[in-house]
Design an enzyme around this catalytic site. Sequence first.
Site, PDB file in Angstrom:
ATOM      1  N   ASP A 146     -16.229  17.304 -11.282  1.00  0.00           N
ATOM      2  CA  ASP A 146     -16.910  16.004 -11.159  1.00  0.00           C
ATOM      3  C   ASP A 146     -15.870  14.891 -11.391  1.00  0.00           C
ATOM      4  OD1 ASP A 146     -19.149  14.335 -10.992  1.00  0.00           O
ATOM      5  OD2 ASP A 146     -19.556  14.433 -13.162  1.00  0.00           O
TER       6      ASP A 146
ATOM      7  N   HIS B  38     -24.060   5.487 -14.064  1.00  0.00           N
ATOM      8  CA  HIS B  38     -23.864   6.517 -15.086  1.00  0.00           C
ATOM      9  C   HIS B  38     -24.366   6.078 -16.462  1.00  0.00           C
ATOM     10  CE1 HIS B  38     -20.582   7.804 -12.181  1.00  0.00           C
ATOM     11  NE2 HIS B  38     -21.383   8.849 -12.263  1.00  0.00           N
TER      12      HIS B  38
ATOM     13  N   ASN C 283     -26.849  14.352  -9.339  1.00  0.00           N
ATOM     14  CA  ASN C 283     -26.081  14.594 -10.575  1.00  0.00           C
ATOM     15  C   ASN C 283     -26.853  14.163 -11.814  1.00  0.00           C
ATOM     16  OD1 ASN C 283     -24.056  15.180  -8.769  1.00  0.00           O
ATOM     17  ND2 ASN C 283     -22.554  13.797  -9.683  1.00  0.00           N
TER      18      ASN C 283
END
Length: 333
Positions: free
Chosen positions: A94, A190, A277
């Site tokens: 990743d 994120h 993800n």
Amino acid sequence: MVNYKDLGLVNTREMFKKAVAGGYAIPAFNFNTMEQMQAIVQAAVETKSPVIMQVSKGARNYANATILRYMAEGAVAYAKELGCKNPEIVLHLDHGDSFELCKDCIDMGFSSVMYDGSSLPYEENIKISRQVVEYAHKYDVTVECELGVLAGVEDEVASEVSHYTKPEEVIDFATRTGCDSLAISIGTSHGAYKFKPEQCTRDPKTGKLVPPPLAFDVLHEIEKKLPGFPIVLHGSSSVPQEEVDTINKYGGNLPDAVGIPEEQLREASKSAVCKINIDSDSRLAMTAAIRKYLAEHPDHFDPRQYLKPARENMKKMYIHKIVNVLGSDGKLG
Ligand code: 13P
């Protein structure tokens, strides 16, 4: 040099083809610890789902690159031991930030790598992405590249602001890099604080923050430009309120944590988005269970006592994502 096929792993090519055609997405769960790995494998086996186990640069620094590679090999053996004859497990890097890191992972048995040049000038991003693709394809390793910048913080990857992917660039980028999948920016980010309170509205009944919707118009434009091409969404944790509440109830302090609503991820999964993800939700599930356990059992100090409920809680979350959000259950074989 070890090839991923010798470890029983698979690359993403067939998996993504089927996911795009079938209108579902493959879960890409980050892992750093044995308990996360066990929970991911148990969830994938019980739901008969293919799964991507991904390792960030931060995870490699934390757990050790060699250990993680053997854990992935162990994951395949563990899935078989649990009764799954042909597990489909990808070991993915990743946010690889250099050619050297991607090469190192490919040489160590990864079946898929991401090269993330999204913060570089466009031509530079293409140049290094292309270099990674050329090396990876020699070993049949698949490559994810990124165009557009996500806001938020994840391990070493940090950006203050997001820039949506420009649909007019995607054909040129995919063609010139030769990448197998493309991570795009449409408003995900994120971490557990995906939006500032001023970017959200407040639900008048609960007082909780409601985030702005994802830019589905940008996603649909990209799909029109690259029909059937696998698209990846990073930053897709939903930051479940019950886990945040548990953490806060037992001594934590996560005010106004907010994620991506699951209905929007479900909608995205039905499109060309074929990899989603999830990392923060696992961190939250683990921390919530540990905080609760330790608060309720102040005299316990054996890590197995509090890591067992933590593993159970993560497994429950992974199964929920697979079955109710991504729709990858029953898609093995
Ligand atoms: P989250 O922080 O939303 O879980 O995102 C994880 C991720 O995108 C890993 O690359």
